[in-house]
Design an enzyme around this catalytic site. Structure first.
Site, PDB file in Angstrom:
ATOM      1  N   LYS A  55     -12.207  -5.828 -30.850  1.00 18.68           N
ATOM      2  CA  LYS A  55     -11.866  -6.546 -29.822  1.00 18.68           C
ATOM      3  C   LYS A  55     -11.516  -5.513 -28.448  1.00 18.68           C
ATOM      4  O   LYS A  55     -11.858  -5.529 -27.437  1.00 18.68           O
ATOM      5  CB  LYS A  55     -10.921  -7.321 -29.888  1.00 18.68           C
ATOM      6  CG  LYS A  55     -11.122  -8.633 -30.902  1.00 18.68           C
ATOM      7  CD  LYS A  55     -10.029  -9.557 -30.915  1.00 18.68           C
ATOM      8  CE  LYS A  55      -8.513  -9.188 -31.319  1.00 18.68           C
ATOM      9  NZ  LYS A  55      -8.462  -8.558 -32.852  1.00 18.68           N
ATOM     10  N   ARG A  57      -4.947 -17.229 -29.813  1.00 20.08           N
ATOM     11  CA  ARG A  57      -4.835 -16.875 -31.520  1.00 20.08           C
ATOM     12  C   ARG A  57      -4.615 -18.393 -32.067  1.00 20.08           C
ATOM     13  O   ARG A  57      -4.679 -18.535 -33.488  1.00 20.08           O
ATOM     14  CB  ARG A  57      -3.910 -16.032 -31.637  1.00 20.08           C
ATOM     15  CG  ARG A  57      -4.304 -14.715 -31.752  1.00 20.08           C
ATOM     16  CD  ARG A  57      -3.035 -13.946 -32.432  1.00 20.08           C
ATOM     17  NE  ARG A  57      -3.062 -12.552 -33.180  1.00 20.08           N
ATOM     18  CZ  ARG A  57      -3.175 -11.315 -32.299  1.00 20.08           C
ATOM     19  NH1 ARG A  57      -3.462 -11.243 -30.880  1.00 20.08           N
ATOM     20  NH2 ARG A  57      -3.124 -10.313 -32.902  1.00 20.08           N
ATOM     21  N   ARG A 115      -6.593   3.761 -38.108  1.00 18.38           N
ATOM     22  CA  ARG A 115      -5.930   3.991 -36.733  1.00 18.38           C
ATOM     23  C   ARG A 115      -4.612   4.644 -36.967  1.00 18.38           C
ATOM     24  O   ARG A 115      -4.215   5.321 -36.081  1.00 18.38           O
ATOM     25  CB  ARG A 115      -5.972   2.649 -36.240  1.00 18.38           C
ATOM     26  CG  ARG A 115      -5.330   2.605 -34.865  1.00 18.38           C
ATOM     27  CD  ARG A 115      -6.043   1.115 -34.183  1.00 18.38           C
ATOM     28  NE  ARG A 115      -5.081  -0.057 -34.877  1.00 18.38           N
ATOM     29  CZ  ARG A 115      -5.411  -1.287 -34.592  1.00 18.38           C
ATOM     30  NH1 ARG A 115      -6.445  -1.582 -33.603  1.00 18.38           N
ATOM     31  NH2 ARG A 115      -4.729  -2.345 -34.800  1.00 18.38           N
ATOM     32  N   ARG A 151       1.342   2.326 -34.503  1.00 13.26           N
ATOM     33  CA  ARG A 151       1.972   1.348 -34.225  1.00 13.26           C
ATOM     34  C   ARG A 151       2.756   0.728 -35.367  1.00 13.26           C
ATOM     35  O   ARG A 151       2.557   0.888 -36.602  1.00 13.26           O
ATOM     36  CB  ARG A 151       0.899   0.370 -34.185  1.00 13.26           C
ATOM     37  CG  ARG A 151       0.283   0.371 -32.591  1.00 13.26           C
ATOM     38  CD  ARG A 151      -0.755  -0.762 -32.716  1.00 13.26           C
ATOM     39  NE  ARG A 151      -0.804  -2.083 -33.004  1.00 13.26           N
ATOM     40  CZ  ARG A 151      -1.654  -2.971 -32.620  1.00 13.26           C
ATOM     41  NH1 ARG A 151      -2.759  -2.656 -32.023  1.00 13.26           N
ATOM     42  NH2 ARG A 151      -1.424  -3.997 -33.458  1.00 13.26           N
ATOM     43  N   ARG A 190      -1.192  -9.620 -41.233  1.00 14.34           N
ATOM     44  CA  ARG A 190      -1.694 -10.136 -39.798  1.00 14.34           C
ATOM     45  C   ARG A 190      -3.326 -10.637 -40.151  1.00 14.34           C
ATOM     46  O   ARG A 190      -3.720 -11.609 -39.488  1.00 14.34           O
ATOM     47  CB  ARG A 190      -1.897  -8.724 -39.147  1.00 14.34           C
ATOM     48  CG  ARG A 190      -0.485  -8.690 -38.286  1.00 14.34           C
ATOM     49  CD  ARG A 190      -0.482  -7.111 -37.913  1.00 14.34           C
ATOM     50  NE  ARG A 190      -1.381  -6.885 -36.814  1.00 14.34           N
ATOM     51  CZ  ARG A 190      -2.058  -5.660 -36.773  1.00 14.34           C
ATOM     52  NH1 ARG A 190      -1.555  -4.549 -37.540  1.00 14.34           N
ATOM     53  NH2 ARG A 190      -2.874  -5.426 -35.754  1.00 14.34           N
TER      54      ARG A 190
HETATM   55  P1  AMP Z   1      -2.762  -7.279 -31.415  1.00 10.63           P
HETATM   56  O1  AMP Z   1      -2.419  -5.868 -30.691  1.00 10.63           O
HETATM   57  O2  AMP Z   1      -3.661  -8.329 -30.733  1.00 10.63           O
HETATM   58  O3  AMP Z   1      -3.116  -6.987 -32.787  1.00 10.63           O
HETATM   59  O4  AMP Z   1      -1.058  -7.922 -31.295  1.00 10.63           O
HETATM   60  C1  AMP Z   1      -0.262  -7.427 -32.040  1.00 10.63           C
HETATM   61  C2  AMP Z   1       0.752  -8.523 -32.468  1.00 10.63           C
HETATM   62  O5  AMP Z   1       1.318  -9.062 -31.229  1.00 10.63           O
HETATM   63  C3  AMP Z   1       0.483  -9.667 -33.232  1.00 10.63           C
HETATM   64  O6  AMP Z   1       0.630  -9.212 -34.611  1.00 10.63           O
HETATM   65  C4  AMP Z   1       1.316 -10.656 -32.900  1.00 10.63           C
HETATM   66  O7  AMP Z   1       2.610 -10.345 -33.572  1.00 10.63           O
HETATM   67  C5  AMP Z   1       1.609 -10.501 -31.540  1.00 10.63           C
HETATM   68  N1  AMP Z   1       0.532 -11.301 -30.518  1.00 10.63           N
HETATM   69  C6  AMP Z   1      -0.519 -10.707 -29.951  1.00 10.63           C
HETATM   70  N2  AMP Z   1      -1.290 -11.707 -29.355  1.00 10.63           N
HETATM   71  C7  AMP Z   1      -0.517 -12.965 -29.609  1.00 10.63           C
HETATM   72  C8  AMP Z   1      -0.809 -14.197 -29.401  1.00 10.63           C
HETATM   73  N3  AMP Z   1      -1.851 -14.572 -28.875  1.00 10.63           N
HETATM   74  N4  AMP Z   1      -0.088 -15.233 -30.203  1.00 10.63           N
HETATM   75  C9  AMP Z   1       0.876 -15.159 -30.928  1.00 10.63           C
HETATM   76  N5  AMP Z   1       1.171 -13.543 -31.228  1.00 10.63           N
HETATM   77  C10 AMP Z   1       0.488 -12.482 -30.673  1.00 10.63           C
END
Ligand code: AMP
Length: 192
Positions: free
Chosen positions: A13, A88, A127, A139, A150
């Site tokens: 993404k 999400r 990664r 991360r 996740r």
């Molecule tokens: P990502 O970088 O998109 O993988 O997001 C990292 C973490 O941020 C996720 O595992 C969630 O804990 C939180 N997060 C990011 N976007 C959302 C969202 N739209 N709703 C809830 N938690 C989010």
């Protein structure tokens, strides 16, 4: 161009969103990036989000919707955006629709990147390894255990979003397993 990118962690993404952002000259807005910045800044949002993020869970809808609503008001997002990692949950999707409707807008399309879960785990592990090799800290949520959590969280909460957007006739499923360039070509073709 107002796009949502859907897909599990590691599906591409971020990479595809970046390319679409350059192609359509609209910002790529990642809620993960917004939340990580908030954690780094130790803002109230960051403090509330940190433990949930480290555990691989989902941050509360109100917090995330608040971040997005604020970001969409900024001038660079007026002509469009690529949303990455949001919505999400269906509740977030409904909030986004309401937010856009209040400005007489709607989403152009929702791109769903379809990928194999085992490949994804390998990609996310890679990664983390790449970050280590480059002397950076990976991360904190890119550990094998958290990745699987996740993924499970994605399956539980986000898969229903496909149906939500399918019912709105906005969903464009794209095979995300090919080469990065091919995936971009497929997305652009589907959008045209
Ligand atoms: P990502 O970088 O998109 O993988 O997001 C990292 C973490 O941020 C996720 O595992 C969630 O804990 C939180 N997060 C990011 N976007 C959302 C969202 N739209 N709703 C809830 N938690 C989010």
């Amino acid at each position: 161009m107002r796009l949502v990118m859907l897909g599990p962690p590691g599906a591409g993404k971020g990479t595809q969103g970046q390319r679409l952002s350059e192609r359509f000259n609209v910002p790529q807005l990642s809620t993960g990036d917004m939340l990580r910045a908030a954690v780094k800044a130790e803002s109230p949002v960051g403090i509330a989000a940190k433990s949930v993020m480290d555990a691989g869970g989902l941050v509360g809808d109100d917090i995330v919707v608040g971040c997005v609503a604020e970001r969409l008001q900024q001038s660079d997002a007026v002509d469009g955006f690529i949303l990455d990692g949001f919505p999400r949950t269906v509740a977030q999707a409904v909030s986004l629709d309401k937010l856009l409707l209040s400005r007489r807008l709607c989403l152009t399309a929702v791109i769903e990147l379809l990928v194999d879960e085992e490949l994804l785990v390998k990609r996310v592990e890679q990664r983390a390894q790449d970050a280590l090799n480059n002397g950076q800290s990976p991360r904190s949520d890119d550990t094998p255990e958290t990745i699987r959590k996740r993924m499970a969280s994605y399956r539980e909460n986000t898969v229903v979003l496909s149906n939500f957007y399918h019912n709105q006739n906005r969903l464009i499923p794209i095979n995300g397993m090919g080469a990065v360039d091919q995936v971009t070509v497929d997305i652009l073709e589907a959008l045209s």
